[in-house]
Design an enzyme around this catalytic site. Structure first.
Site, PDB file in Angstrom:
ATOM      1  N   CYS A  30      -0.500   4.071   2.165  1.00  0.00           N
ATOM      2  CA  CYS A  30      -0.266   3.865   3.599  1.00  0.00           C
ATOM      3  C   CYS A  30       1.180   4.142   3.980  1.00  0.00           C
ATOM      4  CB  CYS A  30      -0.600   2.423   3.981  1.00  0.00           C
ATOM      5  SG  CYS A  30      -2.218   1.824   3.454  1.00  0.00           S
ATOM      6  N   ASP A  31       2.115   3.646   3.171  1.00  0.00           N
ATOM      7  CA  ASP A  31       3.515   3.592   3.590  1.00  0.00           C
ATOM      8  C   ASP A  31       4.480   4.450   2.772  1.00  0.00           C
ATOM      9  OD1 ASP A  31       2.728   1.726   5.508  1.00  0.00           O
ATOM     10  OD2 ASP A  31       3.039   0.042   4.144  1.00  0.00           O
ATOM     11  N   CYS A  79       0.837  -1.206   0.000  1.00  0.00           N
ATOM     12  CA  CYS A  79       0.000   0.000   0.000  1.00  0.00           C
ATOM     13  C   CYS A  79       0.867   1.249   0.000  1.00  0.00           C
ATOM     14  CB  CYS A  79      -0.926   0.006   1.219  1.00  0.00           C
ATOM     15  SG  CYS A  79      -2.008   1.451   1.309  1.00  0.00           S
TER      16      CYS A  79
END
Length: 324
Positions: free
Chosen positions: A140-141, A137
């Site tokens: 997300c990261d 992701c």
């Protein structure tokens, strides 16, 4: 066998399911949450979380889910350690679900929050380096890879979108695809090829993620040329596997409408499925955003709509009694 009854039955215990439980419990629906095979959902295997509102510092995914569960239980949710193996929604409310334990769960409304799992390559180093340079992701990261060299693995819309997103953090993004052409929509391909920070490695298959999870994490990828069979090493500090997600909807196949990828279909702007009293929230119906905060939001929506559904049904019963 024990039968558990509730006004609101929730299948799944990630951010969507627990948010639905919190709102449902506060509305007096005494919800039951059946936790499933992965209690807490995908966040329980996510280490650093930096984008969930309300926290200035990086928090741990498992801790966040523990806090959500504690809050849900505090306001009146019953958590059940079980996995649903069968559901019956054909006859309308109340809905029945059977657990692997042999217990039966009956709810006046049903909230489906079973989530989705990222698809992985299944090659050496992928699991051990997950969270140490390997991710599924970028949204997300990606922030953790500011100024670093990163790779995106895949050739569909998700891979191209992830590569484009990562240019916000990295000046060196490489898309690695096992074929000689992309499956992504043409408009996305045009944006990808025109971007000065993105390069493409064609006809390359990832054979192994290289690095030491205890000493710096990911250092690169071992690649195989799909045409010549030759091996090479590609150095990078971050690798994002973007080959799609698999929604956990097998229980509802043939019972609820789904799209071609298996995501549950809901009425636009709502968590309502085609069956009155059955609601879907979180990643099981969201193939676009797939964030903890959006999952929690749709869980809230499911609980509010479930409360309205029950209130309208009670009003109808009272009206029918008065007319009689």
């Amino acid at each position: 066998m024990t039968t558990h009854t509730t006004r609101m039955l929730i299948i799944g215990s990630g951010p969507a399911g627990l948010s639905a439980a919190i709102y449902g419990a506060r509305a007096g629906m005494q919800p039951i949450v059946v936790q499933g095979l992965q209690p807490g959902g995908q966040l329980t295997i996510t280490t650093d979380v930096e984008n969930y509102p309300g926290f200035r510092d990086v928090i741990q995914g498992p801790w966040l889910m523990q806090e959500m569960q504690a809050q849900a239980e505090h306001v009146g949710t019953r958590m059940m350690w079980d996995t649903i193996t069968e559901v019956d929604i054909a006859g309308g409310s109340p809905f029945t679900a059977k657990g692997d334990s042999g217990d039966e769960y009956v709810g006046d409304v049903l909230v489906i929050a079973t989530g989705a799992q990222a698809k992985w390559l299944g090659v050496p180093g992928e699991e051990s380096l997950s969270g140490k340079g390997v991710s599924a992701c970028a949204t997300c990261d990606g922030f953790f890879y500011r100024g670093k060299k990163v790779a995106v693995i895949g050739g569909g819309n998700t891979a191209v979108e992830e590569a484009l997103y990562l240019t916000n953090h990295s000046e060196d993004v490489t898309l690695i695809h096992r074929r000689g052409d992309l499956r992504a929509e043409k408009i996305l391909q045009d944006r990808l090829f025109a971007h000065p920070r993105i390069s493409v490695l064609w006809n390359k298959r990832v054979e192994e993620f290289l690095g030491d999870p205890l000493a710096g994490g990911l250092t690169g990828l071992r690649l195989a040329d799909t045409e010549t069979g030759e091996f090479s090493t590609f150095g990078c500090e971050g690798a994002f596997v973007a080959i799609g997600h698999a929604p956990a909807t097998e229980l509802f196949r043939g019972k609820l409408p789904m799209d071609e990828s298996g995501y549950l279909l809901v009425k636009p702007g709502t968590p309502k499925t085609d069956v009155p009293g059955v609601f879907a929230c979180g990643d099981v119906m969201d193939h676009t955003y797939r964030q903890a905060v959006t999952a929690a939001g749709t869980g809230c929506m499911a609980a509010l709509d479930a409360e309205r559904f029950l209130a309208e049904r009670e009003f109808s019963k009272v009206a029918e009694t008065a007319e009689a």
